[in-house]
Design a protein around this motif. Structure first.
Motif, mmCIF file in Angstrom:
data_model
loop_
_atom_site.group_PDB
_atom_site.id
_atom_site.type_symbol
_atom_site.label_atom_id
_atom_site.label_comp_id
_atom_site.label_asym_id
_atom_site.label_seq_id
_atom_site.Cartn_x
_atom_site.Cartn_y
_atom_site.Cartn_z
ATOM 1 N N LYS A 1 0.817 -1.215 0.000
ATOM 2 C CA LYS A 1 0.000 0.000 0.000
ATOM 3 C C LYS A 1 0.857 1.275 0.000
ATOM 4 C CE LYS A 1 -3.958 -2.247 1.934
ATOM 5 N NZ LYS A 1 -4.301 -2.915 3.181
ATOM 6 N N ASN B 1 1.658 2.387 -3.704
ATOM 7 C CA ASN B 1 0.562 3.062 -4.384
ATOM 8 C C ASN B 1 0.137 4.337 -3.652
ATOM 9 O OD1 ASN B 1 -2.625 3.189 -4.951
ATOM 10 N ND2 ASN B 1 -1.557 2.296 -6.675
ATOM 11 N N LEU C 1 -1.315 4.575 -0.947
ATOM 12 C CA LEU C 1 -2.550 4.437 -0.163
ATOM 13 C C LEU C 1 -2.210 4.639 1.300
ATOM 14 C CD1 LEU C 1 -4.252 1.385 -1.886
ATOM 15 C CD2 LEU C 1 -5.158 3.690 -1.769
ATOM 16 N N ARG D 1 -0.113 7.232 -8.155
ATOM 17 C CA ARG D 1 -1.097 6.163 -8.324
ATOM 18 C C ARG D 1 -1.262 5.759 -9.779
ATOM 19 N NH1 ARG D 1 -5.394 7.883 -3.697
ATOM 20 N NH2 ARG D 1 -3.960 7.444 -2.007
ATOM 21 N N GLN D 2 -0.996 6.689 -10.698
ATOM 22 C CA GLN D 2 -1.044 6.326 -12.116
ATOM 23 C C GLN D 2 0.165 5.477 -12.484
ATOM 24 O OE1 GLN D 2 0.944 8.084 -14.897
ATOM 25 N NE2 GLN D 2 0.196 6.340 -16.090
ATOM 26 N N MET E 1 -2.453 -0.902 -8.807
ATOM 27 C CA MET E 1 -2.553 -1.898 -7.750
ATOM 28 C C MET E 1 -3.738 -2.834 -7.974
ATOM 29 S SD MET E 1 -1.629 -1.500 -3.976
ATOM 30 C CE MET E 1 -1.899 -2.727 -2.745
ATOM 31 N N PHE F 1 -5.915 -5.922 -6.081
ATOM 32 C CA PHE F 1 -6.131 -6.415 -4.726
ATOM 33 C C PHE F 1 -6.555 -7.882 -4.720
ATOM 34 C CE2 PHE F 1 -6.633 -1.893 -4.704
ATOM 35 C CZ PHE F 1 -6.009 -1.485 -3.543
ATOM 36 N N GLY G 1 -7.905 -3.342 -15.898
ATOM 37 C CA GLY G 1 -8.266 -2.020 -15.406
ATOM 38 C C GLY G 1 -7.044 -1.213 -15.010
ATOM 39 N N ALA H 1 -7.074 3.768 -5.508
ATOM 40 C CA ALA H 1 -5.869 3.264 -6.162
ATOM 41 C C ALA H 1 -5.954 3.494 -7.671
ATOM 42 C CB ALA H 1 -5.690 1.777 -5.871
ATOM 43 N N ARG H 2 -7.176 3.574 -8.199
ATOM 44 C CA ARG H 2 -7.319 3.834 -9.626
ATOM 45 C C ARG H 2 -7.616 5.311 -9.880
ATOM 46 N NH1 ARG H 2 -11.020 -1.088 -11.409
ATOM 47 N NH2 ARG H 2 -10.998 -0.186 -13.471
ATOM 48 N N CYS H 3 -7.094 6.143 -8.993
ATOM 49 C CA CYS H 3 -7.114 7.603 -9.172
ATOM 50 C C CYS H 3 -8.501 8.224 -9.149
ATOM 51 C CB CYS H 3 -6.404 8.005 -10.466
ATOM 52 S SG CYS H 3 -4.662 7.668 -10.443
#
Lengths: 291, 266
Positions: free
Chosen positions: A58, A61, A63, A88-89, A93, A95, A161, B223-225
């Motif tokens: 985490k 990223n 987080l 983050r781009q 990540m 999960f 994704g 996490a995906r902005c």
């Protein structure tokens, strides 16, 4: 090769409140972690439950932000609030639970979710989605509802994704823990392909030893610290040490290890069945000659 | 347990299915308004004919439209009875304490027709539009409300996430139920109070799991902005096609007609 992820003296404490006492308790999840990941490599982080491996993931990223030390992703300090979305781009990540990370009600809409957030123009989103779905082999499922997919397929959609956001590296936090053996194989194959063909840096967090054999470099964590590091071969050669850390080696490695202990002439840290066969085959020929 | 159908979307490929959800939403509102504008038999006949034409266009079997009446059937009957017996005016018949008046009869019929047409009319919208398209359409239609600080994007995001998780939570409910039955829970006997009490071992784990999922999902979105609606583009933006403008035109004509009927008292 330039490094994509660098951690120096990374530590993270959190405050835990218990029901019985009013006093808050400080718990150290990870401490003093040094980590350097080079671009395009496949890194595995091993550790049993509670070893701090998810907490470390985490941080990559952003987080979580370290309470001590520093984490850099592609040269950006993750603690800097203004660069949060950039981090983050760059570091996508994936999960553990496939159901809890799919946002869209249709597969292609879910893959488009990340690019939408990045403000990519509509036309480019479509080409990114097509591209990402074909990379994970899910293009034929684009109009399906995620609820109708198997666990492995859902996880591949989740990977797509992330791929659609064009990250420099992908962090996978136990992506196969909730999958059956088939799903696990699908996901690992996709991850390997992304690493080898697309040159995406992969950081795989897992406790399945078989998945680690493909890694270029392995970190083993225990009690919030990195306790072992090296190539899979170097790590698996220390079967006794792994057992102390409540980790098991792959079955074939274990077998080779036991054979060697019993006096067989085998190399250290055998990783695959083929390798063991190759190591054993000359001997069987030798026996055949004698007979 | 499989997928439960949401709303009542009927998947087929008709011109009504392909219309922009915004058109259908506004069309439905206009239809409801016009039902309350007209008051004469000619007006209701026209409204009923329009509904019939829409049903044909939608290619949805008529029984699906009738099915939408089921939940409001009771309300419909009660409303009609109240209007029938409680409206003062010229007496037509009476027995015991109940009196039926001419005005009551007219009012009851009018109310009944209005409610029936209203429900069937709006069911055409939900039958031909996926819940997701409807959410998208509403987000766009209500986006001017952002100016007065209504979180339109957030509300629509919440709605679409709810739509995504309903089947998952249904499945989970089923799983927990079975697990509790295996541990001796009894969901099917006893009075109302006992049955409600027996829901507790079902609801507590369900809520715990729902909160955990919500936490996971929020993290996955971050996490995906995901950072709210600002600076966000859309993969499937709604754009009007020629047929949508035609539909708007027809809607406008329909409204004009209803206003004329109102003025003339037809």
């Amino acid at each position: 090769m330039p490094s994509i992820i660098k951690a120096r003296g990374l530590g993270f404490d959190y405050v835990k409140y218990t029901d019985e006492s009013e006093n808050a308790e400080r718990v150290t999840a990870i401490r003093e972690i040094d980590l350097t990941v080079e671009k395009g490599t496949f890194i595995a982080i091993l550790g049993h439950n509670g070893s701090g491996k998810s907490t470390l993931a985490k941080h990559i990223n952003a987080l979580l932000v370290p309470t001590s030390g520093t984490m850099w992703v592609d040269g950006i300090d993750t603690a800097k609030e203004q660069d949060l979305w950039k981090v983050r781009q760059k570091a996508g990540m994936v999960f553990q639970n496939p159901d809890n990370q799919i946002i869209g009600t249709v597969v292609d809409e879910d893959v488009g979710f990340g690019p939408e957030n990045l403000g990519i123009p509509t036309k480019d989103i479509w080409s990114r989605v097509d591209d990402a779905l074909s990379k994970v082999g899910m293009l034929g499922f684009r109009d399906r509802s995620p609820n109708h997919l198997s666990g492995g397929q859902k996880q591949r959609v989740a990977i797509a994704g992330v791929v659609a956001m064009h990250p420099e590296c992908i962090v996978l936090d136990e992506p196969t823990a909730m999958l059956d053996p088939n799903g696990r194989r699908e996901v690992i194959e996709v991850i390997r392909e992304l690493n080898q063909r697309e040159g995406v840096t992969v950081i795989l967090i897992t406790h399945y030893m078989e998945e680690v054999t493909y890694a270029d470099h392995v970190y083993v964590m225990d009690a919030g610290q990195v306790v072992m590091e090296g190539t899979p071969r170097e790590i698996f050669a220390q079967a006794e040490r792994l057992k102390e850390l409540r980790l098991s080696v792959p079955q074939v490695t274990e077998l080779a290890y036991e054979l060697k202990k019993a006096g067989a002439d085998l190399p250290d840290g055998v990783l695959t069945i083929d390798e063991l066969v190759d190591a054993l085959a000359p001997r069987s020929e030798q026996y055949a000659d004698r007979a | 347990m499989g997928e439960i159908s949401l709303g009542q979307y009927y998947p087929t490929n008709s011109i009504l299915h392909r219309l922009d959800p915004r058109v259908k939403f506004i069309g439905t509102i206009v239809y409801i308004v016009s039902l309350f504008l007209v008051s004469g038999p000619v007006g209701y006949l026209c409204a009923a004919l329009a509904l019939f034409a829409l049903v044909l266009l939608s290619k949805v079997p008529f029984r699906f439209i009738l099915k939408s009446m089921k939940p409001i059937f009771f309300i419909l009957i009660v409303t009609m009875l109240f209007n029938l017996f409680l409206t003062p005016g010229e007496e037509l018949a009476h027995f015991l304490i109940f009196r039926i008046t001419r005005e009551g009869l007219v009012l009851a019929l009018r109310m009944g027709i209005r409610l029936a047409l209203l429900v069937m009319g709006s069911s055409i919208m939900t039958l031909t539009t996926t819940p997701n398209a409807l959410t998208d359409g509403m987000e766009r239609l209500f986006s001017p409300l952002k100016l007065i600080k209504v979180p339109v994007h957030e509300i629509s995001m919440m709605m679409s996430i709810a739509l995504r998780f309903i089947p998952i939570l249904t499945e989970e409910t089923d799983k927990i139920k079975k697990a509790q039955i295996a541990r001796g829970a009894d969901f099917d006997s006893g009075g109302l109070i006992k049955r409600l009490k027996s829901m507790i071992p079902l609801l507590v784990p369900l809520f715990v799991s729902a909160f955990r999922r919500a936490n996971d999902l929020a993290m996955a979105m971050e996490a995906r902005c995901y950072h709210g609606g600002t600076g966000r583009t859309q993969m499937k933006p709604l754009t009007y096609a020629k047929k949508d403008y035609c539909a708007y035109l027809i809607t406008a004509l329909f409204l004009a007609l209803a206003i004329i009927f109102r003025v003339k008292g037809w």
